[in-house]
Design an enzyme around this catalytic site. Sequence first.
Site, mmCIF file in Angstrom:
data_model
loop_
_atom_site.group_PDB
_atom_site.id
_atom_site.type_symbol
_atom_site.label_atom_id
_atom_site.label_comp_id
_atom_site.label_asym_id
_atom_site.label_seq_id
_atom_site.Cartn_x
_atom_site.Cartn_y
_atom_site.Cartn_z
ATOM 1 N N HIS A 151 25.444 47.062 16.022
ATOM 2 C CA HIS A 151 25.512 46.762 17.456
ATOM 3 C C HIS A 151 26.900 47.041 18.034
ATOM 4 O O HIS A 151 27.034 47.190 19.248
ATOM 5 C CB HIS A 151 25.012 45.342 17.764
ATOM 6 C CG HIS A 151 25.974 44.225 17.541
ATOM 7 N ND1 HIS A 151 25.951 43.415 16.436
ATOM 8 C CD2 HIS A 151 26.989 43.757 18.312
ATOM 9 C CE1 HIS A 151 26.894 42.504 16.538
ATOM 10 N NE2 HIS A 151 27.544 42.688 17.654
ATOM 11 N N ASP A 161 22.634 44.834 10.113
ATOM 12 C CA ASP A 161 23.443 45.182 11.278
ATOM 13 C C ASP A 161 24.768 45.854 10.868
ATOM 14 O O ASP A 161 25.826 45.252 10.962
ATOM 15 C CB ASP A 161 23.697 43.905 12.090
ATOM 16 C CG ASP A 161 24.214 44.203 13.487
ATOM 17 O OD1 ASP A 161 24.646 45.347 13.738
ATOM 18 O OD2 ASP A 161 24.203 43.287 14.324
ATOM 19 N N SER A 163 32.237 40.148 15.579
ATOM 20 C CA SER A 163 31.214 41.026 15.027
ATOM 21 C C SER A 163 31.868 42.173 14.291
ATOM 22 O O SER A 163 32.828 42.759 14.786
ATOM 23 C CB SER A 163 30.324 41.571 16.131
ATOM 24 O OG SER A 163 29.302 40.664 16.352
HETATM 25 N N1 ARG Z 1 24.408 38.118 19.130
HETATM 26 C C1 ARG Z 1 25.244 39.039 18.454
HETATM 27 C C2 ARG Z 1 26.598 39.213 19.216
HETATM 28 O O1 ARG Z 1 26.868 38.495 20.133
HETATM 29 C C3 ARG Z 1 24.578 40.350 18.205
HETATM 30 C C4 ARG Z 1 24.186 41.113 19.409
HETATM 31 C C5 ARG Z 1 23.537 42.440 19.179
HETATM 32 N N2 ARG Z 1 22.107 42.358 19.086
HETATM 33 C C6 ARG Z 1 21.243 42.336 20.145
HETATM 34 N N3 ARG Z 1 19.968 42.218 19.923
HETATM 35 N N4 ARG Z 1 21.617 42.447 21.388
HETATM 36 O O2 ARG Z 1 27.095 40.255 19.482
HETATM 37 N N1 ASP Z 2 27.643 38.916 17.866
HETATM 38 C C1 ASP Z 2 28.978 38.559 18.262
HETATM 39 C C2 ASP Z 2 29.897 39.766 18.422
HETATM 40 O O1 ASP Z 2 29.459 40.827 18.793
HETATM 41 C C3 ASP Z 2 29.536 37.555 17.322
HETATM 42 C C4 ASP Z 2 29.249 36.173 17.803
HETATM 43 O O2 ASP Z 2 29.281 35.937 19.010
HETATM 44 O O3 ASP Z 2 29.027 35.312 16.940
HETATM 45 O O4 ASP Z 2 31.091 39.687 18.311
#
Ligand code: ARG
Ligand code: ASP
Length: 721
Positions: free
Chosen positions: A83, A219, A645
């Site tokens: 991502h 990921d 991330s």
């Molecule tokens: N929640 C995670 C972060 O804040 C992963 C986001 C990417 N995945 C998604 N389905 N949008 O970045």
């Molecule tokens: N998914 C998040 C990022 O892209 C990490 C988090 O917020 O825990 O940095």
Amino acid sequence: MKLVRLLFIFLSFPLFAQQGGMWIPSLLEGMNETEMTNLGMKMTAKDIYDVNNASLKDAVPHFNGGCTSEVISNQGLLLTNHHCGYSQIQSHSTLENDYLENGFWAKSLKEELPNPGVTASFMVRIEDVTTKVLNGITNAMTEAEKLKTIEANIANVVQTSPKEAWQENRVRTFYEGNQYMLFVVETFKDVRLVGTPPSSIGKFGSDTDNWIWPRHTGDFALFRIYADKNNRPAPYSENNVPYNPKHFLPISLDGVAENDFTLVFGYPGTTDEYLPAIAIEQVINTINPARIAIRDAALAIQDKYMRADPQIKIQYASKFARIANYWKKWKGETLGLTKSNAVGIKKQQESALISEINKKGKQQQYGNILPQFEQYYSEIQPYALAREYYLETVIRNVELLRIAYQTYQLKQVYEERGEQSFMDRKNNLVEGAQGHYKDYNQQVDKEVFEALMDLYAKGVPQQFLPASFKNLNAAELTENVYKNSAFVDYASLKNLLEGNAEAVLAKLNNDPGYKVVAELANTYFEKVAPKYEELDLKISGLERDYMKALLELSPKDARIFPNANSTLRVTYGKVAGYSPADAIYYEPVTHLEGVMQKYVPGDYEFDVPKKLRDLYQAKDYGQYGENGKMPVNFIGTNHTTGGNSGSPAIDAHGNLIGLNFDRVWEGTMSDYYYDPSLSRNIMVDIRYVLFIMDKYAGATNLIEELKLVHPKKENKKNRKK
Ligand code: ARG
Ligand code: ASP
């Protein structure tokens, strides 16, 4: 520094009830080493951060300013999240060559794909510059005067601190203006895409599983840093060569077990752990609901079109993911803040602080802080709400308005800096907009525009609405804008911006899309921004004083760590499950079995590629499986946030065991309040990454670059001896 000594007293005590924290790598020795060792770490603080010798920090660059990455070979091979590389993967994708859908693997250096503009920045050195930055600050100064002096001092430190020609000095504040640190950084600008699994692995579970445990997502994506002949940063060139790092992370094949020590090293973006209760109430009751409602509307429309049209699905994949990500996070955050009773706990802490202030006779210095917070936060509330609507609508969710807003700024550039600056900025805009229109669909954006104009007119407090929004007919406005505005396609935009400043401005003033932006922006800058900024500055000053009071008066066992600020931090903890609700316990490790249990043939979120199903059937996991099973993800008590991330999860010895990518639903409130019983970070097990690279993708050329180790087996052998 006095502050550091103070913290040392607070923190040098044995404890196992971990309370989170994102720590400064150069200060671990005094503040954290003992606790880390107690948790099982076998390294020293110097192995993590050392100015004179290679250390872990030399393998952990900031990825493109927003994510973290780690170097895993002596040829600059870089690992980060799928991502995090998503928009690069998307930009190389077409309907014929869809790398989002099918994955991509370079078989040789020559096949690696350049990504203009993408950066990897290493942190070279940290220095405390608090005394220099606060030089000349007196209590008699207003907040604005203090700010001015501080800014001048920072500029001076940046100018005069030693660095190499290709490096950069940056100063960041810690503890809300009570401490300042200088960072020397080195930024590489030639970062190429090396490999990515298909989205059905890299984004498995997509938005349904996002922020959720149990999780089954691979990921990850691979890039490579290129340098010039002298191993220094250089813009993209065919002649660049793979970067030879000062340090790269060996990879452990021994896996993780509950209670293992873990360290996550990366660039957390922003946290607000020391807000007063009233601010948290505002997030729960005012800010998050507004943001969520706006994105509910925008996302429903994009989703409808993406499901119906594969071309739109590619065009909007990255934009949709970005909007959906925080939309969902805010929902989880509100839930977690409520469930963990964050407001109640903050109130208790506040009364404890008040009695401490009284006991120590510090009323004069600190007695006013909390009442003033109450006053400023209630004053700022309607302004903060209007601001949120403005940002979500004009800047983040309506594409036409975002581009039109850039032309609004263009006008300001002309008024402030004249024709030449106008022309430069205009040319940049025209060039930059090309990529935007490649992924633009007028119909999708039109529907979003209409829905959001309607919400704006209803949700923004009356006194902050432009005159024409008071009895708005959103449908009529939308028809007119999308029929007559030049912002709906690239050719008309280019046409609109053709000519000198005077000609362009005349055309802009007649454009119905521009008129909407100008009305919204003018009203915002006249009626909302000045007061918002005035109060915000006062609140910042209070936050600094509040922090000072906390540092001075908190009980000895308080763990006071600085808020995240996009600088390199260490967080540590252990592999641990959690209980989200009565009678439910979540184990800390998931397996490929779970991928198969979630498998829905043909589904855009839960499809599983045939090759992976075959490997599962054959249990063909090679050296990466454990007891006949393939681990996929695991969780731990590391305190992380957005920006973490792609961060390496590192074992007790300094080897890579996983790749951070998310947090669990019940614990996402950790940006405001970390609850050790609920807050967990989610990591990809590094063995799953290797399994996908090797067995699924056949990228043995890359596996050969890595240094694979067996620290647990080694340890056992040594103990027997
Ligand atoms: N929640 C995670 C972060 O804040 C992963 C986001 C990417 N995945 C998604 N389905 N949008 O970045
Ligand atoms: N998914 C998040 C990022 O892209 C990490 C988090 O917020 O825990 O940095």
